[in-house]
Design a protein around this motif. Structure first.
Motif, mmCIF file in Angstrom:
data_model
loop_
_atom_site.group_PDB
_atom_site.id
_atom_site.type_symbol
_atom_site.label_atom_id
_atom_site.label_comp_id
_atom_site.label_asym_id
_atom_site.label_seq_id
_atom_site.Cartn_x
_atom_site.Cartn_y
_atom_site.Cartn_z
ATOM 1 N N HIS A 144 0.806 3.539 -0.305
ATOM 2 C CA HIS A 144 1.395 2.200 -0.248
ATOM 3 C C HIS A 144 2.846 2.239 0.235
ATOM 4 C CE1 HIS A 144 -1.789 -0.334 -1.678
ATOM 5 N NE2 HIS A 144 -2.056 0.506 -2.657
ATOM 6 N N VAL A 163 -4.613 0.840 3.446
ATOM 7 C CA VAL A 163 -4.365 0.099 2.192
ATOM 8 C C VAL A 163 -3.907 -1.323 2.511
ATOM 9 C CG1 VAL A 163 -3.819 2.163 0.844
ATOM 10 C CG2 VAL A 163 -1.968 0.909 1.993
ATOM 11 N N LEU A 164 -4.142 -2.230 1.567
ATOM 12 C CA LEU A 164 -3.795 -3.631 1.762
ATOM 13 C C LEU A 164 -2.279 -3.812 1.615
ATOM 14 C CD1 LEU A 164 -5.534 -6.082 2.411
ATOM 15 C CD2 LEU A 164 -5.549 -6.634 -0.021
ATOM 16 N N ILE A 165 -1.712 -4.678 2.440
ATOM 17 C CA ILE A 165 -0.269 -4.898 2.476
ATOM 18 C C ILE A 165 0.289 -5.264 1.086
ATOM 19 C CG2 ILE A 165 -0.544 -7.321 3.191
ATOM 20 C CD1 ILE A 165 1.979 -6.904 4.946
ATOM 21 N N GLY A 166 1.419 -4.628 0.764
ATOM 22 C CA GLY A 166 2.113 -4.961 -0.475
ATOM 23 C C GLY A 166 1.378 -4.561 -1.740
ATOM 24 N N GLY A 167 0.367 -3.714 -1.626
ATOM 25 C CA GLY A 167 -0.378 -3.311 -2.811
ATOM 26 C C GLY A 167 -1.180 -4.440 -3.426
ATOM 27 N N ALA A 168 -1.429 -5.492 -2.631
ATOM 28 C CA ALA A 168 -2.226 -6.613 -3.142
ATOM 29 C C ALA A 168 -3.680 -6.157 -3.331
ATOM 30 C CB ALA A 168 -2.168 -7.785 -2.171
ATOM 31 N N GLY A 195 8.474 -3.823 -1.793
ATOM 32 C CA GLY A 195 7.214 -3.131 -2.052
ATOM 33 C C GLY A 195 6.026 -4.082 -2.030
ATOM 34 N N MET A 196 6.268 -5.323 -2.465
ATOM 35 C CA MET A 196 5.196 -6.324 -2.452
ATOM 36 C C MET A 196 5.117 -7.048 -1.112
ATOM 37 S SD MET A 196 5.498 -7.858 -6.329
ATOM 38 C CE MET A 196 4.316 -9.175 -6.109
ATOM 39 N N ARG A 197 5.995 -6.643 -0.194
ATOM 40 C CA ARG A 197 6.011 -7.186 1.174
ATOM 41 C C ARG A 197 6.172 -8.707 1.180
ATOM 42 N NH1 ARG A 197 3.628 -3.302 4.483
ATOM 43 N NH2 ARG A 197 4.421 -4.463 6.264
ATOM 44 N N THR A 204 -4.740 -10.104 -6.773
ATOM 45 C CA THR A 204 -3.814 -9.534 -7.742
ATOM 46 C C THR A 204 -2.569 -9.092 -6.999
ATOM 47 O OG1 THR A 204 -5.576 -8.777 -9.202
ATOM 48 C CG2 THR A 204 -3.456 -7.653 -9.396
#
Lengths: 396, 114
Positions: free
Chosen positions: A221, B11-16, A97-99, A208
């Motif tokens: 996401h 949206v930005l990759i990985g929820g960053a 999920g955080m790639r 973040t």
């Protein structure tokens, strides 16, 4: 050209890790993958590689440490098996999920109960929906080659998704085989330098990581994440081709073994494919049109390519090294049968479970599968859609 | 909240999150069932409420004096009221339903004149 060595699958993975030389490895020992981090620890102690080894108190912590190190901007690897992989489950979703392009060697093993430390695919199949790229190796060479490629696949800017390379416990991990080890520098040149997207340690550009997403953000996401995973299909093919150009061993999404005109086809993944190839060779000598479709990339599942490769089949048997657990057949069976639904072929398809908890699968058993397929083509009838190989007592 | 809701491919990759510290734009105050009301007349400026507030919702001026409550972020947990040592307490919880439509001054009068 590499040099030929006679080492175990675990040592093959350890040498791949040594040559990749990641910034961080966090690992916890579990049979049959223990010798991987053990060998890596030795390489580090001997000054053969410059990697931070983080010893942790569980696999959950191992994956957590990997996530932290990867978010910080490091190239990160680990290894595990079975219940350890299962204990990582929650963190596997967080890594994908955080790639974070973490690369993991999974030595596939049965899950308790009853307690069993031997090879099967219960662990990797249990984690097939965690958003990780899953590559399954047939032997030590493929485990070694796969790990090197996995780094390049996971870190591709369109992918940025963690990847695991699975090899069968004991059948590969503890068996000594002859395989080719490439030159250290050639491997480093092939994978190149890793440039993380948003490293936490870059204090000039603070970001973040791991924030929460309420209902009005989460869905977007997850679908963005899915695109990254799906993009891996083309990248796996591209990197497999590049690997062939550099090292002489080319890889695709799957391997078609004598499949072009094959009428009786076995679909399988892992070390059983070696046995199946032997049987296919023997039956081909007798003039039988048999073939093997070996699954290499299991996630993302290249359903269209696999379905296309099966169009000559008149009967198909799919071997799953995992208990179907109440589904209509094993996971590989379901994927393949679903993939074929949209194609012209209506070849009968049957499913076998084999090799659970390290149970042997020998040529005689693979022969029995081809015999069954032959009978199905002759009679046009499937007597049993689901059966077991080398199980005491008839399954009914 | 006036954030722009991005599509899945934006949206930005990985929820960053590239602009860290943006949590102040997230108005947790919308969750509130009860709100604390402050009485400056009895407040002894001990700052216990400020120390204990888990959402940094006690507003202060440049001299470090308590000057009110940030209702955009206060979740109404009531810790400030629990910690307030003045007698009578200088903070009291009021149901949001009762606070509806009233100014802070009106509410303060109503709560502390009882």
């Amino acid at each position: 050209m590499g040099k030929k060595v006679a080492l175990t699958g675990n040592e093959a993975a350890a040498h791949a890790i040594r040559q990749i030389e990641p910034d961080v490895i966090a690992a916890f020992p579990i049979t049959p993958s223990t010798p991987i981090p053990q060998a890596v620890a030795q390489f580090i102690a001997d000054g053969e590689m410059d990697t931070e080894l983080v010893t942790v108190e569980s696999e959950h912590s191992a994956m957590s440490a990997c996530i932290g190190a990867a978010a910080a901007g490091g190239r990160v690897m680990t290894a595990t098996s079975a219940n350890g992989y299962a204990l990582m489950w929650e963190m596997l979703y967080i890594a994908s999920g955080m790639r974070l392009p973490i690369v993991m060697a999974v030595v596939a093993r049965a899950l308790s109960a009853p307690l069993n430390i031997h090879g099967d695919h219960s662990d990797i199949m249990g984690g097939r929906d965690t958003g990780w790229i899953q590559i399954i190796a047939e032997n030590s060479q493929e485990a070694y080659d796969g790990l090197i490629q996995a780094v390049k696949i996971a870190e591709n800017k369109d992918v940025m998704t963690p990847a695991l390379v699975a090899m069968d416990g004991f059948n590969i991990s503890h068996a000594i085989e002859i395989w080719e080890m490439e030159d250290d520098k050639a491997v480093k040149d092939f994978i190149g330098e890793y440039k993380p997207l948003f490293p936490l340690l870059n204090t000039d550009d603070p970001v973040t990581h791991g924030a929460w997403a309420p209902p009005n953000w989460y869905f977007e996401h997850k679908m963005s994440q899915l695109k990254g995973l799906l993009a891996a299909k083309d990248v796996v093919a591209k990197v497999g081709k590049e690997f062939g150009e550099v090292f002489g061993r080319e890889y695709g999404l799957y391997e078609a073994y004598k499949l072009d005109d094959a009428e009786l086809v076995i679909v399988a993944a892992g070390s059983v494919c070696g046995t199946t190839k032997d049987v296919v060779d023997k039956l081909r000598e007798e003039g039988q049109k048999v073939g093997l479709l070996k699954i290499r990339l299991f996630r993302p599942f290249p359903y269209k390519e696999l379905a296309d490769a099966l169009q000559s089949a008149k009967a198909i048997a799919i071997l799953d090294r995992v208990s179907p657990a109440g589904a209509q057949g094993g996971p590989l069976f379901n994927e393949i049968r679903s993939a074929l639904y949209d194609t012209p072929t209506r070849a009968p398809i049957i499913n076998y479970t084999y090799g659970l908890g390290g149970r042997d699968t020998q040529p005689i058993h693979i022969n029995s599968v081809f015999d069954r397929l032959k009978k199905i083509v002759e009679t046009g009838k499937i007597e049993k859609q689901f059966d077991c190989l080398n199980l005491r007592g008839e399954w009914r | 909240m006036s954030e722009k809701l991005l599509n899945w491919d934006e949206v930005l990759i990985g929820g960053a999150i590239k602009d860290p510290g943006n949590s102040k734009n997230y108005e947790t105050g919308s969750w509130r069932v009860e709100r604390p009301v402050w009485n400056p007349d009895t407040c002894i400026q001990c700052m216990f409420c400020w120390v204990y507030c888990p959402d940094s919702s006690i507003l202060t001026n440049e001299e470090g004096k308590m000057i009110g409550i940030d209702y955009d972020h206060c979740k109404g947990c009531g810790i400030c009221v629990e910690q307030c040592p003045s007698k009578p307490k200088s903070l009291k919880m009021v149901l949001e339903a009762e606070a509806k439509g009233k100014t802070e001054e009106e509410l303060r009068k109503e709560v502390f004149s009882k």
